[in-house]
Scaffold this active site. Structure first.
Site: not given
Ligand code: IPE
Ligand code: IPE
Ligand code: MG
Length: 235
Positions: A12, A15, A29, A57, A59, A63, A123
């Site tokens: 995570d 972004g 990304h 995910s 969810e 996006r 692995l």
């Molecule tokens: C969790 O991160 C999903 C992945 C890393 C793929 P999110 O950014 O989607 O989680 P929330 O929304 O902060 O809980």
């Molecule tokens: C995790 O990084 C990657 C995915 C969920 C695909 P994010 O895109 O959630 O990055 P933040 O949490 O917005 O910084």
């Molecule tokens: Mg995130």
């Protein structure tokens, strides 16, 4: 040092990493994909048995469309580009999640790499793609119900271990160590059943800044943890 058998990572912070540099989220990304490479290489090198990476995910469909399209393109590119390296390093590629919701091309690439690497013995690299733990549990309940109706199993055959047969990857052992980058203290619907006794390592570092050195520190910290599984330590 006690090496965990299975490490799972919530990658995570892509972004926020990009935003802090005045870049578009998708640049985060892209940078994150390079870290994926380094962590996989390191995992194979130290002889880790299993690495599960939360890449998308159930969810994340909420996006913006351009971000989803970019993530799928990145995934496609990755699945094509990494095949030789996966084969050379004896890595077995698998996925968990409802991958049938991805475009057909992505599904074909996943299938190709999974099949090609199926007999590799190093692995096991598992990508969680359109994965949600609640969906996994609901899907398992449906499959168990079907098996009961068809009289393939009896109610008393269902227990904490046999239920795993119905999860997305029936061979997946529980993660020993779960790493989350980006500093959030939550599981975000990742491996809820399997993480009941998993050791958690949360770092504020955004995924694109996560290093092999910190990966090593997380493993080191894991080896110092005392896992009790509800019992008392009588040493
Ligand atoms: C969790 O991160 C999903 C992945 C890393 C793929 P999110 O950014 O989607 O989680 P929330 O929304 O902060 O809980
Ligand atoms: C995790 O990084 C990657 C995915 C969920 C695909 P994010 O895109 O959630 O990055 P933040 O949490 O917005 O910084
Ligand atoms: Mg995130």
């Amino acid at each position: 040092m006690d090496l965990p058998n299975h490490i799972a990572i919530i990658m995570d912070g892509n972004g926020r990493w990009a935003k802090s540099r005045g870049l578009s989220r998708v640049k985060g990304h892209e940078a994150g994909a390079e870290v994926v490479d380094k962590i996989i290489r390191k995992s194979a090198k130290i002889g880790l048995k299993r690495l599960t990476l939360y890449a998308f995910s159930s969810e994340n469909w909420k996006r913006p469309k351009y971000e989803i399209v970019f993530l799928i393109k990145l995934l496609n590119r990755y699945l094509i580009k990494k095949e030789p390296e996966i084969m050379k390093n004896n890595i077995k590629f698998t996925t968990i999640g409802q991958t049938d919701k991805f475009p057909r091309k992505t599904q074909e690439l996943i299938k190709k790499l999974t099949t090609k690497s199926a007999s590799n013995t190093g692995l096991t690299l598992c990508l969680a793609l359109n994965y949600g733990a609640r969906s996994e549990i609901i899907d398992a309940v449906k499959k168990v119900s079907r098996a009961l109706i068809d009289r393939k199993i009896k109610i008393d055959d269902i227990n904490e271990n046999s239920i795993r047969e119905y999860f997305y990857d029936r061979e997946m052992p529980d993660p020993d160590l779960l790493i989350r980058t980006g500093g959030e203290y939550r599981l975000s619907n990742f491996l809820l059943y399997q993480s009941a006794y998993t050791e958690l390592y949360i770092t504020p570092v955004y995924w694109p800044d996560f290093t092999v050195e910190e990966f090593h520190s997380a493993i080191e910290e894991f080896s110092r943890r005392e896992r009790r599984f509800g019992a008392v330590d009588e040493r």
